[in-house]
Scaffold this motif. Sequence first.
Motif, PDB file in Angstrom:
ATOM      1  N   GLU A  33     -34.041 -22.018  22.248  1.00 53.78           N
ATOM      2  CA  GLU A  33     -33.364 -21.267  21.223  1.00 53.78           C
ATOM      3  C   GLU A  33     -33.417 -19.794  21.647  1.00 53.78           C
ATOM      4  OE1 GLU A  33     -35.525 -22.788  18.193  1.00 53.78           O
ATOM      5  OE2 GLU A  33     -34.428 -24.608  18.062  1.00 53.78           O
ATOM      6  N   GLU A  34     -34.563 -19.498  22.192  1.00 52.69           N
ATOM      7  CA  GLU A  34     -34.866 -17.956  22.561  1.00 52.69           C
ATOM      8  C   GLU A  34     -33.639 -17.811  23.519  1.00 52.69           C
ATOM      9  OE1 GLU A  34     -38.824 -17.346  23.688  1.00 52.69           O
ATOM     10  OE2 GLU A  34     -39.584 -18.159  21.845  1.00 52.69           O
ATOM     11  N   LYS A  35     -33.586 -18.423  24.755  1.00 54.13           N
ATOM     12  CA  LYS A  35     -32.392 -18.152  25.476  1.00 54.13           C
ATOM     13  C   LYS A  35     -31.067 -18.007  24.975  1.00 54.13           C
ATOM     14  CE  LYS A  35     -34.869 -20.260  29.234  1.00 54.13           C
ATOM     15  NZ  LYS A  35     -35.016 -21.513  30.045  1.00 54.13           N
ATOM     16  N   ILE A  36     -30.824 -18.989  23.863  1.00 54.01           N
ATOM     17  CA  ILE A  36     -29.394 -18.780  23.223  1.00 54.01           C
ATOM     18  C   ILE A  36     -29.304 -17.491  22.652  1.00 54.01           C
ATOM     19  CG2 ILE A  36     -27.957 -19.736  21.673  1.00 54.01           C
ATOM     20  CD1 ILE A  36     -29.278 -22.241  22.549  1.00 54.01           C
ATOM     21  N   VAL A  37     -30.306 -16.965  21.860  1.00 50.13           N
ATOM     22  CA  VAL A  37     -30.207 -15.897  21.139  1.00 50.13           C
ATOM     23  C   VAL A  37     -30.142 -14.609  22.004  1.00 50.13           C
ATOM     24  CG1 VAL A  37     -31.657 -14.275  19.727  1.00 50.13           C
ATOM     25  CG2 VAL A  37     -31.636 -16.969  19.076  1.00 50.13           C
ATOM     26  N   LYS A  38     -30.951 -14.499  23.267  1.00 50.79           N
ATOM     27  CA  LYS A  38     -30.975 -13.477  23.686  1.00 50.79           C
ATOM     28  C   LYS A  38     -29.515 -13.461  24.889  1.00 50.79           C
ATOM     29  CE  LYS A  38     -35.654 -12.944  25.190  1.00 50.79           C
ATOM     30  NZ  LYS A  38     -36.807 -13.282  25.921  1.00 50.79           N
ATOM     31  N   PHE A  39     -28.812 -14.641  25.060  1.00 49.81           N
ATOM     32  CA  PHE A  39     -27.513 -14.538  25.537  1.00 49.81           C
ATOM     33  C   PHE A  39     -26.647 -14.140  24.887  1.00 49.81           C
ATOM     34  CE2 PHE A  39     -23.934 -16.805  26.995  1.00 49.81           C
ATOM     35  CZ  PHE A  39     -23.750 -16.730  28.186  1.00 49.81           C
ATOM     36  N   ILE A  40     -26.672 -14.583  23.462  1.00 52.81           N
ATOM     37  CA  ILE A  40     -25.649 -14.065  22.627  1.00 52.81           C
ATOM     38  C   ILE A  40     -25.626 -12.757  22.192  1.00 52.81           C
ATOM     39  CG2 ILE A  40     -24.733 -14.446  20.200  1.00 52.81           C
ATOM     40  CD1 ILE A  40     -23.916 -16.670  22.221  1.00 52.81           C
TER      41      ILE A  40
END
Length: 88
Positions: A33-40
């Motif tokens: 989830e953290e990776k998705i947030v950072k990516f977005i």
Amino acid sequence: MKTQLSLIVVLKLQFHDIEKIIDGFKAICSKDEEKIVKFIEAYKDQVESIRVQCEAGISRSAGVACGISLAINGEDTDIWSSGKYSPN
């Protein structure tokens, strides 16, 4: 004539469509989830669209897309109301 540039970046994550822990399977976790947030956050202002895809395209990708839509647009009704997806 103005040249339009294309930006294609990929975040590849792998997790199974499960809600309970099952041996040999990986559920989405807080690190995913953290990776998705950072990516977005890194790319949302540089692109016109974001593509979310999973193997079946029914629940995992729809669930992630709902989270992204809520974060960016404050709502996710388009995904829920389409009838094509079953976000979990």
